[in-house]
Write a protein that holds these residues in place. Structure first.
Motif, short mmCIF file in Angstrom:
data_model
loop_
_atom_site.label_atom_id
_atom_site.label_comp_id
_atom_site.label_asym_id
_atom_site.label_seq_id
_atom_site.Cartn_x
_atom_site.Cartn_y
_atom_site.Cartn_z
N LEU A 13 0.83 -1.19 0.00
CA LEU A 13 0.00 0.00 0.00
C LEU A 13 0.87 1.24 0.00
O LEU A 13 1.82 1.33 0.77
CB LEU A 13 -0.88 -0.02 1.26
CG LEU A 13 -1.73 1.18 1.61
CD1 LEU A 13 -2.81 1.41 0.56
CD2 LEU A 13 -2.38 0.99 2.97
N GLN A 14 0.59 2.15 -0.89
CA GLN A 14 1.16 3.49 -0.80
C GLN A 14 0.04 4.37 -0.29
O GLN A 14 -0.98 4.55 -0.95
CB GLN A 14 1.65 4.01 -2.15
CG GLN A 14 2.23 5.41 -2.01
CD GLN A 14 2.84 5.97 -3.27
OE1 GLN A 14 2.91 5.31 -4.30
NE2 GLN A 14 3.30 7.20 -3.19
N ASN A 15 0.19 4.90 0.92
CA ASN A 15 -0.90 5.64 1.52
C ASN A 15 -0.68 7.14 1.60
O ASN A 15 -1.53 7.86 2.10
CB ASN A 15 -1.29 5.07 2.88
CG ASN A 15 -0.15 5.08 3.87
OD1 ASN A 15 0.86 5.70 3.64
ND2 ASN A 15 -0.33 4.37 4.96
N SER A 16 0.45 7.61 1.12
CA SER A 16 0.71 9.05 1.01
C SER A 16 1.86 9.23 0.03
O SER A 16 2.41 8.26 -0.48
CB SER A 16 1.07 9.65 2.38
OG SER A 16 2.32 9.17 2.83
N VAL A 98 -2.13 -1.51 -3.38
CA VAL A 98 -2.98 -0.33 -3.51
C VAL A 98 -2.11 0.91 -3.50
O VAL A 98 -1.26 1.09 -2.63
CB VAL A 98 -3.99 -0.25 -2.33
CG1 VAL A 98 -4.79 1.04 -2.39
CG2 VAL A 98 -4.91 -1.46 -2.35
N ASP A 99 -2.32 1.77 -4.47
CA ASP A 99 -1.67 3.09 -4.51
C ASP A 99 -2.75 4.10 -4.17
O ASP A 99 -3.47 4.59 -5.04
CB ASP A 99 -1.07 3.34 -5.90
CG ASP A 99 -0.31 4.65 -5.97
OD1 ASP A 99 -0.53 5.54 -5.12
OD2 ASP A 99 0.51 4.79 -6.90
N TRP A 100 -2.90 4.40 -2.87
CA TRP A 100 -3.96 5.28 -2.41
C TRP A 100 -3.83 6.68 -2.99
O TRP A 100 -4.83 7.34 -3.29
CB TRP A 100 -4.02 5.31 -0.89
CG TRP A 100 -5.26 5.97 -0.38
CD1 TRP A 100 -5.36 7.12 0.32
CD2 TRP A 100 -6.60 5.52 -0.58
NE1 TRP A 100 -6.67 7.41 0.58
CE2 TRP A 100 -7.45 6.44 0.03
CE3 TRP A 100 -7.16 4.41 -1.23
CZ2 TRP A 100 -8.84 6.30 0.03
CZ3 TRP A 100 -8.54 4.27 -1.23
CH2 TRP A 100 -9.36 5.21 -0.61
N GLU A 103 -5.27 6.53 -6.41
CA GLU A 103 -6.72 6.38 -6.32
C GLU A 103 -7.39 7.71 -5.98
O GLU A 103 -8.40 8.08 -6.58
CB GLU A 103 -7.10 5.32 -5.27
CG GLU A 103 -6.71 3.91 -5.64
CD GLU A 103 -7.47 3.39 -6.85
OE1 GLU A 103 -8.65 3.74 -7.05
OE2 GLU A 103 -6.87 2.60 -7.61
N CYS A 104 -6.82 8.44 -5.03
CA CYS A 104 -7.38 9.74 -4.66
C CYS A 104 -7.29 10.73 -5.81
O CYS A 104 -8.24 11.47 -6.09
CB CYS A 104 -6.65 10.30 -3.43
SG CYS A 104 -7.02 9.41 -1.91
N GLU A 117 -16.10 8.10 4.19
CA GLU A 117 -15.37 7.00 4.86
C GLU A 117 -16.40 6.22 5.65
O GLU A 117 -16.98 6.72 6.60
CB GLU A 117 -14.31 7.60 5.78
CG GLU A 117 -13.79 6.67 6.86
CD GLU A 117 -13.04 5.46 6.35
OE1 GLU A 117 -13.60 4.37 6.44
OE2 GLU A 117 -11.91 5.62 5.88
N VAL A 124 -9.11 6.23 7.49
CA VAL A 124 -8.57 6.62 6.19
C VAL A 124 -8.80 8.10 5.91
O VAL A 124 -8.23 8.66 4.98
CB VAL A 124 -9.18 5.73 5.07
CG1 VAL A 124 -8.66 6.09 3.71
CG2 VAL A 124 -8.88 4.27 5.36
N THR A 128 -6.61 10.37 3.26
CA THR A 128 -7.28 10.84 2.06
C THR A 128 -7.26 12.36 1.98
O THR A 128 -6.95 12.93 0.93
CB THR A 128 -8.73 10.31 2.03
OG1 THR A 128 -8.70 8.89 2.17
CG2 THR A 128 -9.43 10.70 0.74
#
Length: 154
Positions: A13-16, A98-100, A103-104, A117, A124, A128
Motif C-alpha cells: 500500500l502506498q498511503n501518502s 494499492v496506490d492510495w 486512487e485519490c 469514509e 482513512v 485521504t
C-alpha cells in the motif's frame, strides 16, 4: 494482477506521497525493516527507526493471502455464485497492491466533490484528506453518529 513470492515482503500500500506499507509475514517484514534500519537515511539524516511505524494489524495486499482467495472461491461455488467474479473480487481486496495516492487523484480527476469514509474507525480520512488537500473535496467520516449527522444535516 501482480504476483510476488508469498514468503517475501512487498509494498502492499502506498498511503501518502512518501508513506508506504510493507506487507508480509511478520518475520519477513521484521527482516526488511532491519535491513532498512541498517542502510537507509532520509534527506535529513534520520534513520528508519524514526521513520518506521509498526502497524499491529493483519491485512491483505500480499500473496500470503492466496489461501483466503481460494476459500472465497470455494464458498462461491458452494452457494452457486459466480466463482471467477468472487475470486477476482477477493484477489483485489486481499492481494493486489494499492496506490492510495493514485486512487485519490483519480477521484479528483473524475470531479468527485465528497468522499465518504464508511469503515469501522474512520482511519482513512486523514490519509485521504492529506492527499486531496487543496482539491476542494470534502472527506467525511460517516462510520459514527457524528459523521452521519453531518452528512444528513441532523
Amino acid at each position: 494482477m501482480l504476483t510476488y513470492p508469498a514468503d517475501r515482503p512487498c509494498i502492499g500500500l502506498q498511503n501518502s506521497a512518501d508513506g508506504f506499507v510493507v506487507s508480509g509475514k511478520p518475520e519477513s517484514v521484521a527482516r526488511a525493516c532491519g535491513v532498512l534500519s541498517d542502510t537507509v537515511k532520509d534527506a535529513n539524516g534520520q534513520t528508519p527507526e524514526k521513520l518506521l511505524w509498526r502497524l499491529d494489524v493483519e491485512v491483505g495486499f500480499h500473496p500470503a493471502m492466496l489461501p483466503a482467495v481460494a476459500q472465497v472461491a470455494e464458498w462461491a461455488a458452494a452457494y452457486g455464485l459466480d466463482v471467477e467474479q468472487a475470486r477476482g473480487i477477493a484477489h483485489n481486496i486481499l492481494m493486489d497492491p494499492v496506490d492510495w495516492v493514485a486512487e485519490c487523484r483519480r477521484m479528483a480527476a473524475l470531479g468527485v466533490r465528497r468522499i465518504l469514509e464508511i469503515g469501522s474507525s474512520g482511519g482513512v480520512v486523514m490519509l485521504t484528506q492529506a492527499v486531496l488537500d487543496g482539491e476542494g473535496i470534502e472527506v467525511l467520516d460517516v462510520s459514527g453518529a457524528e459523521g452521519k449527522a453531518a452528512l444528513f444535516g441532523a
